[in-house]
Design an enzyme around this catalytic site. Structure first.
Site, PDB file in Angstrom:
ATOM      1  N   ASP A   9      11.803   7.304   2.765  1.00  0.00           N
ATOM      2  CA  ASP A   9      10.676   8.181   2.476  1.00  0.00           C
ATOM      3  C   ASP A   9      10.736   8.455   0.973  1.00  0.00           C
ATOM      4  O   ASP A   9      11.772   8.870   0.453  1.00  0.00           O
ATOM      5  CB  ASP A   9      10.845   9.472   3.282  1.00  0.00           C
ATOM      6  CG  ASP A   9       9.750  10.492   3.018  1.00  0.00           C
ATOM      7  OD1 ASP A   9       9.093  10.415   1.961  1.00  0.00           O
ATOM      8  OD2 ASP A   9       9.560  11.390   3.858  1.00  0.00           O
ATOM      9  N   ASN A  23      -5.427  10.864  -3.633  1.00  0.00           N
ATOM     10  CA  ASN A  23      -6.854  10.905  -3.382  1.00  0.00           C
ATOM     11  C   ASN A  23      -7.564  11.046  -4.727  1.00  0.00           C
ATOM     12  O   ASN A  23      -7.082  11.763  -5.599  1.00  0.00           O
ATOM     13  CB  ASN A  23      -7.183  12.110  -2.490  1.00  0.00           C
ATOM     14  CG  ASN A  23      -8.587  12.061  -1.942  1.00  0.00           C
ATOM     15  OD1 ASN A  23      -9.565  12.064  -2.685  1.00  0.00           O
ATOM     16  ND2 ASN A  23      -8.696  12.038  -0.613  1.00  0.00           N
ATOM     17  N   ASP A  33       0.396  10.635   0.399  1.00  0.00           N
ATOM     18  CA  ASP A  33      -0.119  11.817  -0.292  1.00  0.00           C
ATOM     19  C   ASP A  33       0.244  13.090   0.469  1.00  0.00           C
ATOM     20  O   ASP A  33       0.720  14.079  -0.113  1.00  0.00           O
ATOM     21  CB  ASP A  33      -1.638  11.696  -0.433  1.00  0.00           C
ATOM     22  CG  ASP A  33      -2.197  12.610  -1.517  1.00  0.00           C
ATOM     23  OD1 ASP A  33      -1.474  12.860  -2.507  1.00  0.00           O
ATOM     24  OD2 ASP A  33      -3.344  13.063  -1.398  1.00  0.00           O
ATOM     25  N   THR A 121      -1.729  -1.288   0.297  1.00  0.00           N
ATOM     26  CA  THR A 121      -1.655  -2.260   1.395  1.00  0.00           C
ATOM     27  C   THR A 121      -1.806  -1.598   2.765  1.00  0.00           C
ATOM     28  O   THR A 121      -1.720  -2.266   3.782  1.00  0.00           O
ATOM     29  CB  THR A 121      -0.317  -3.025   1.356  1.00  0.00           C
ATOM     30  OG1 THR A 121       0.764  -2.097   1.389  1.00  0.00           O
ATOM     31  CG2 THR A 121      -0.221  -3.860   0.081  1.00  0.00           C
ATOM     32  N   GLY A 122      -2.038  -0.308   2.767  1.00  0.00           N
ATOM     33  CA  GLY A 122      -2.243   0.405   4.022  1.00  0.00           C
ATOM     34  C   GLY A 122      -3.718   0.718   4.225  1.00  0.00           C
ATOM     35  O   GLY A 122      -4.524  -0.147   4.552  1.00  0.00           O
ATOM     36  N   TYR A 124      -6.087   1.276   2.156  1.00  0.00           N
ATOM     37  CA  TYR A 124      -7.029   0.583   1.279  1.00  0.00           C
ATOM     38  C   TYR A 124      -7.167  -0.901   1.595  1.00  0.00           C
ATOM     39  O   TYR A 124      -7.995  -1.599   1.012  1.00  0.00           O
ATOM     40  CB  TYR A 124      -6.637   0.765  -0.188  1.00  0.00           C
ATOM     41  CG  TYR A 124      -6.986   2.133  -0.742  1.00  0.00           C
ATOM     42  CD1 TYR A 124      -8.205   2.734  -0.444  1.00  0.00           C
ATOM     43  CD2 TYR A 124      -6.100   2.814  -1.562  1.00  0.00           C
ATOM     44  CE1 TYR A 124      -8.530   3.986  -0.943  1.00  0.00           C
ATOM     45  CE2 TYR A 124      -6.415   4.067  -2.071  1.00  0.00           C
ATOM     46  CZ  TYR A 124      -7.637   4.647  -1.765  1.00  0.00           C
ATOM     47  OH  TYR A 124      -7.958   5.883  -2.262  1.00  0.00           O
TER      48      TYR A 124
END
Length: 349
Positions: A9, A23, A33, A121-122, A124
């Site tokens: 993490d 954001n 975020d 890569t998640g 977006y």
């Protein structure tokens, strides 16, 4: 080593700064975020973020780290990506700018270390292979000019897996070449020194018999004076340093170019070059060979000049060999491939 991979993490790493996938508007987004806001102190960080206002895609800004300061994190660098669109080249450039602006901001803040996730890569939707390619190129380019320790933080194995085709190709190469079940030198040595009984294969018995024969004949072999004479009279260069310097000269490279690409510091490289009796560890020689971008035959000769060779019983060696055959020389990319196969990287953990 200025680059390493850590599965963690990002709010739990110990670096001067961390990069947050923010954001564009001054509000709490999803995923990383949210985790960053919760760890730093949601209300305090949000108030600070609201002072900044909107952040344009590809841009980065820094805030205090608030509660994360207790973990040694001084700054949070907020960068804003864009949703992937294969028909719009600017989305790729925006992602490049996310990396470059974050890295440059860390440099301006005089950070000695930075943790950065695999961006976009998640949510977006950037293809992982493309996202990794951009990350490798931007991080490598930055590290070549700057001295900051960078940790690529990934949450789990699947979150940054290299392309399935590349992974499968490497796995096929390992299946065809790996000889991990063969008798190894450690077992031979353990039997000879400790006298422990082992059930040996025929080939292993032959190895033992050959070694015993050498021990019996050692008095009839060459004497130390003969060895010295041989070394003194040999026409071929016998040390690793000569081979390394010859490759650097042949390719018209600067020493700094080689040791930076191999992620070796100047002081250690100077020790390697100046001491003809010093032989670096195998992984250092391998890293230098990758930095020189040697073709396979020259790479194998380079290893041999230091007394090493590719071992078919080592998956690490075989993956490096695969990379050399396929001209994958970037050490960041090689480390990602090694890590994706559960192996230790060139960079220490």
């Amino acid at each position: 080593m200025p680059f390493r991979i850590e599965r963690n993490d990002i709010t739990k790493v110990h670096t001067d700064a961390i990069v947050n996938t923010a954001n564009p508007f001054p509000t709490v987004g999803r995923g990383t975020d949210t985790a960053v806001y919760n760890a730093a102190g949601r209300e305090e960080l949000l108030r600070e973020r609201q002072k900044i206002g909107m952040i344009e895609p590809g841009h980065s800004v820094a805030t205090k780290s608030f509660a994360l300061r207790e973990k040694g994190i001084k700054y949070i660098i907020h960068t804003v990506g864009t949703r992937y669109n294969s028909e719009k080249h600017e989305t790729v450039e925006n992602l490049r700018n996310c990396y470059s602006s974050s890295l440059e901001l860390a440099r301006k803040l005089k950070c000695k270390s930075l943790a950065i996730p695999l961006l976009a890569t998640g949510f977006y939707g950037f293809p992982k292979e493309l996202g990794l390619k951009i990350a490798v190129e931007e991080i490598s380019s930055f590290l070549f000019k700057n001295d900051i320790d960078i940790t690529l933080v990934v949450y789990d194995q699947k979150s940054y897996m290299i392309s399935e085709k590349l992974f499968d190709d490497i796995q096929d190469f390992l299946d065809e070449n790996y000889e991990g079940d063969e008798f190894d030198n450690y077992e031979v040595n353990r039997t000879l020194v400790c006298g422990e009984p082992l059930e040996l294969k025929t080939s292993s018995i032959k190895i033992l018999e050959a070694r015993e024969m050498l021990v019996q004949q050692k008095e009839t072999l060459i004497t130390p004076i003969d060895v010295d004479s041989f070394i003194r009279d040999a026409k071929e260069p016998l040390n690793f340093q000569n081979t390394l310097q010859q490759h650097i000269a042949d390719r018209k490279l600067e020493n700094a170019t080689v040791y930076k690409k191999a992620y070796i510091d100047k002081k250690f490289f100077s020790k390697i070059i100046s001491n003809k009796d010093y032989v670096p560890k195998k992984h250092v020689v391998m890293a230098l060979g990758l930095a020189l971008e040697l073709p396979l035959d020259e790479y194998e000769h380079f290893l041999a000049s230091a007394g090493y060779a590719f071992m078919p019983s080592s998956k690490f060696d075989l993956i490096v060999k695969y990379c050399v055959i396929n001209k994958i020389y970037n050490l960041v990319e090689v480390d990602i491939i090694l890590d994706s196969h559960g192996l230790e990287c060139f960079a220490p953990a």
